[in-house]
Design a protein around this motif. Structure first.
Motif, PDB file in Angstrom:
ATOM      1  N   TYR A 172      74.384  89.350 102.457  1.00 35.22           N
ATOM      2  CA  TYR A 172      75.548  88.538 102.783  1.00 35.22           C
ATOM      3  C   TYR A 172      76.581  89.389 103.515  1.00 35.22           C
ATOM      4  O   TYR A 172      76.696  90.594 103.269  1.00 35.22           O
ATOM      5  N   TRP A 173      77.330  88.736 104.399  1.00 34.98           N
ATOM      6  CA  TRP A 173      78.517  89.352 105.003  1.00 34.98           C
ATOM      7  C   TRP A 173      79.728  88.590 104.478  1.00 34.98           C
ATOM      8  O   TRP A 173      79.704  87.359 104.377  1.00 34.98           O
ATOM      9  N   ILE A 174      80.771  89.324 104.124  1.00 33.11           N
ATOM     10  CA  ILE A 174      81.944  88.690 103.547  1.00 33.11           C
ATOM     11  C   ILE A 174      83.197  89.056 104.332  1.00 33.11           C
ATOM     12  O   ILE A 174      83.280  90.113 104.951  1.00 33.11           O
ATOM     13  N   ASN A 175      84.145  88.150 104.324  1.00 34.86           N
ATOM     14  CA  ASN A 175      85.482  88.393 104.866  1.00 34.86           C
ATOM     15  C   ASN A 175      86.303  88.995 103.737  1.00 34.86           C
ATOM     16  O   ASN A 175      86.660  88.310 102.775  1.00 34.86           O
ATOM     17  N   LYS A 176      86.617  90.287 103.834  1.00 33.04           N
ATOM     18  CA  LYS A 176      87.292  90.969 102.735  1.00 33.04           C
ATOM     19  C   LYS A 176      88.736  90.519 102.553  1.00 33.04           C
ATOM     20  O   LYS A 176      89.353  90.823 101.534  1.00 33.04           O
ATOM     21  N   THR A 177      89.268  89.807 103.521  1.00 33.80           N
ATOM     22  CA  THR A 177      90.637  89.323 103.387  1.00 33.80           C
ATOM     23  C   THR A 177      90.753  88.319 102.256  1.00 33.80           C
ATOM     24  O   THR A 177      91.689  88.360 101.454  1.00 33.80           O
ATOM     25  N   ASP A 178      89.785  87.392 102.169  1.00 32.84           N
ATOM     26  CA  ASP A 178      89.815  86.387 101.103  1.00 32.84           C
ATOM     27  C   ASP A 178      88.509  86.331 100.316  1.00 32.84           C
ATOM     28  O   ASP A 178      88.302  85.423  99.509  1.00 32.84           O
ATOM     29  N   ASN A 179      87.593  87.314 100.563  1.00 27.15           N
ATOM     30  CA  ASN A 179      86.299  87.393  99.859  1.00 27.15           C
ATOM     31  C   ASN A 179      85.412  86.174 100.075  1.00 27.15           C
ATOM     32  O   ASN A 179      84.559  85.859  99.234  1.00 27.15           O
ATOM     33  N   SER A 180      85.590  85.492 101.174  1.00 25.61           N
ATOM     34  CA  SER A 180      84.726  84.359 101.495  1.00 25.61           C
ATOM     35  C   SER A 180      83.453  84.859 102.172  1.00 25.61           C
ATOM     36  O   SER A 180      83.440  85.905 102.832  1.00 25.61           O
ATOM     37  N   VAL A 181      82.351  84.106 102.007  1.00 24.35           N
ATOM     38  CA  VAL A 181      81.072  84.477 102.601  1.00 24.35           C
ATOM     39  C   VAL A 181      81.002  83.931 104.023  1.00 24.35           C
ATOM     40  O   VAL A 181      81.274  82.746 104.262  1.00 24.35           O
ATOM     41  N   LEU A 182      80.652  84.796 104.972  1.00 22.08           N
ATOM     42  CA  LEU A 182      80.541  84.377 106.362  1.00 22.08           C
ATOM     43  C   LEU A 182      79.271  83.561 106.574  1.00 22.08           C
ATOM     44  O   LEU A 182      78.277  83.714 105.847  1.00 22.08           O
ATOM     45  N   ASP A 183      79.292  82.723 107.573  1.00 24.22           N
ATOM     46  CA  ASP A 183      78.161  81.850 107.891  1.00 24.22           C
ATOM     47  C   ASP A 183      76.918  82.689 108.196  1.00 24.22           C
ATOM     48  O   ASP A 183      76.978  83.684 108.937  1.00 24.22           O
ATOM     49  N   ASP A 184      75.762  82.289 107.626  1.00 26.60           N
ATOM     50  CA  ASP A 184      74.507  83.011 107.866  1.00 26.60           C
ATOM     51  C   ASP A 184      74.130  83.041 109.339  1.00 26.60           C
ATOM     52  O   ASP A 184      73.418  83.955 109.785  1.00 26.60           O
ATOM     53  N   ALA A 185      74.601  82.063 110.099  1.00 20.94           N
ATOM     54  CA  ALA A 185      74.257  82.015 111.524  1.00 20.94           C
ATOM     55  C   ALA A 185      74.894  83.154 112.309  1.00 20.94           C
ATOM     56  O   ALA A 185      74.476  83.449 113.433  1.00 20.94           O
ATOM     57  N   LEU A 186      75.873  83.851 111.716  1.00 20.27           N
ATOM     58  CA  LEU A 186      76.562  84.931 112.413  1.00 20.27           C
ATOM     59  C   LEU A 186      75.828  86.267 112.316  1.00 20.27           C
ATOM     60  O   LEU A 186      76.171  87.204 113.032  1.00 20.27           O
ATOM     61  N   HIS A 187      74.850  86.360 111.431  1.00 13.75           N
ATOM     62  CA  HIS A 187      74.163  87.654 111.283  1.00 13.75           C
ATOM     63  C   HIS A 187      72.653  87.475 111.265  1.00 13.75           C
ATOM     64  O   HIS A 187      72.125  86.419 110.915  1.00 13.75           O
ATOM     65  N   ASN A 188      71.970  88.551 111.630  1.00 10.57           N
ATOM     66  CA  ASN A 188      70.510  88.592 111.671  1.00 10.57           C
ATOM     67  C   ASN A 188      70.042  89.798 110.868  1.00 10.57           C
ATOM     68  O   ASN A 188      70.405  90.932 111.177  1.00 10.57           O
ATOM     69  N   SER A 189      69.241  89.554 109.814  1.00  9.14           N
ATOM     70  CA  SER A 189      68.828  90.633 108.922  1.00  9.14           C
ATOM     71  C   SER A 189      67.329  90.894 109.052  1.00  9.14           C
ATOM     72  O   SER A 189      66.526  89.959 109.090  1.00  9.14           O
ATOM     73  N   THR A 190      66.975  92.184 109.086  1.00 12.58           N
ATOM     74  CA  THR A 190      65.579  92.608 109.141  1.00 12.58           C
ATOM     75  C   THR A 190      65.264  93.398 107.874  1.00 12.58           C
ATOM     76  O   THR A 190      65.911  94.412 107.601  1.00 12.58           O
ATOM     77  N   VAL A 191      64.288  92.926 107.094  1.00 15.55           N
ATOM     78  CA  VAL A 191      63.881  93.592 105.856  1.00 15.55           C
ATOM     79  C   VAL A 191      62.434  94.053 106.024  1.00 15.55           C
ATOM     80  O   VAL A 191      61.553  93.253 106.327  1.00 15.55           O
ATOM     81  N   SER A 192      62.188  95.340 105.826  1.00 12.46           N
ATOM     82  CA  SER A 192      60.845  95.884 106.054  1.00 12.46           C
ATOM     83  C   SER A 192      60.452  96.831 104.928  1.00 12.46           C
ATOM     84  O   SER A 192      61.310  97.449 104.282  1.00 12.46           O
TER      85      SER A 192
END
Length: 305
Positions: A172-192
């Protein structure tokens, strides 16, 4: 009747149903005990027992499922899965008391399996007297996530990395200003999977330019009920055409700093002091300098009769 080979017994074991089930969690690199205990506190003759541990391979089509076994006069070494060689052990003293638990050392991610314990009594024509299925869940702590960036592009790009964890994480990516979770569409994660069989994570966040950005990356390990959040806070100011990292003065169009205000106040104080000095010189008569004077105690006044 004594079984000739554990391989012949495998065909018989597939049709058996587990009488009890347990779940165990273990950390990578640790040792674990998979419980298989007879419900009655009896004394058992090891010469009359066949104790067999295997991996439940239902639907996997793999016959190499022997973990270890005990049969008087036989050695399980040549029949055990190489992955468990010298790592799986049964205790003879414990088995005499009805404890057929498996001791498994140096846990790896590949040990996340369903283990089946089967105990047969030879004198009763291989009657099954105990069957237990133990599901082993394996976990490993992820490294603290590190956030780098942003890159100087049309949009802000942050990169989060975390390594050597298990099982597969949630990112997850969070906005630390208010601890809200950013939209999943804004990030791309690679797990290997790495060479150790553990997971490495690389997540890239892309957001539009803003005057101030304060984001963090969170790695969730569901099995450990653990959330690791990056300790690094990225704070930036700027516009669409330029971005600078917290300017220290107002020379780049920023607001005046408190230092400038202090300098103005000091200039006013100096000007006032000069003005007062000029007035004093023009109105007060000059005094001659007589040099340093030695301080002497004053004499007490006495009345003479």
């Amino acid at each position: 009747m004594r079984p000739r080979s554990p391989g012949l017994l495998l065909l018989l074991l597939w049709g058996l149903q587990a009488e009890s089930q347990e779940e165990v969690r273990a950390m990578v690199g640790s040792d674990v005990r998979l419980r298989c205990i007879h419900p009655e506190e009896n004394s058992f003759d090891l010469n009359d027992l066949y104790v067999y541990w295997q991996i439940s391979m239902a639907g996997k089509g793999n016959a190499d499922s022997v973990v270890t076994y005990y049969l008087s006069g036989n050695d399980s070494t040549n029949h055990s899965d190489n992955h468990y060689k010298d790592r799986a052990q049964l205790s003879l003293d414990s088995m005499k008391r009805g404890d057929f638990s498996l001791h498994l050392r140096n846990i790896t991610p590949q040990d996340e399996q369903k283990f089946v314990c089967l105990v047969f009594q030879i004198s009763l024509q291989l009657k099954k007297i105990l069957e237990v299925t133990v599901t082993l869940h394996v976990a490993a702590n992820y490294s603290m996530p590190v956030v780098s960036g942003p890159s100087q592009d049309e949009e802000l790009t942050f990169t989060c990395t975390s390594t050597n964890g298990y099982p597969r994480p949630n990112v997850y990516w969070i906005n630390k200003t208010d601890n809200s979770v950013l939209d999943d569409a804004l990030h791309n994660s690679t797990v290997s999977l790495n060479a150790r069989g553990l997971y490495d994570v690389v997540s890239v966040l892309r957001i539009g330019r803003a005057r101030r950005v304060n984001v963090g990356c969170c790695i969730e390990n569901v099995l450990l009920h653990q959330n690791l959040t990056s300790g690094q806070t990225e704070t930036f100011t700027g516009t669409k055409d330029s971005i600078t990292e917290d300017p220290i003065d107002g020379s780049h169009g920023g607001e005046p700093r408190p230092v400038l205000s202090v300098l103005v106040v000091l200039a006013v104080i100096v000007a006032l002091a000069l003005a007062i000095g000029w007035l004093c010189r023009s109105r007060c008569p000059p005094r001659s300098y007589t040099g340093a004077q030695v301080a002497r105690p004053e004499l007490a006044l006495t009345e003479h009769v």
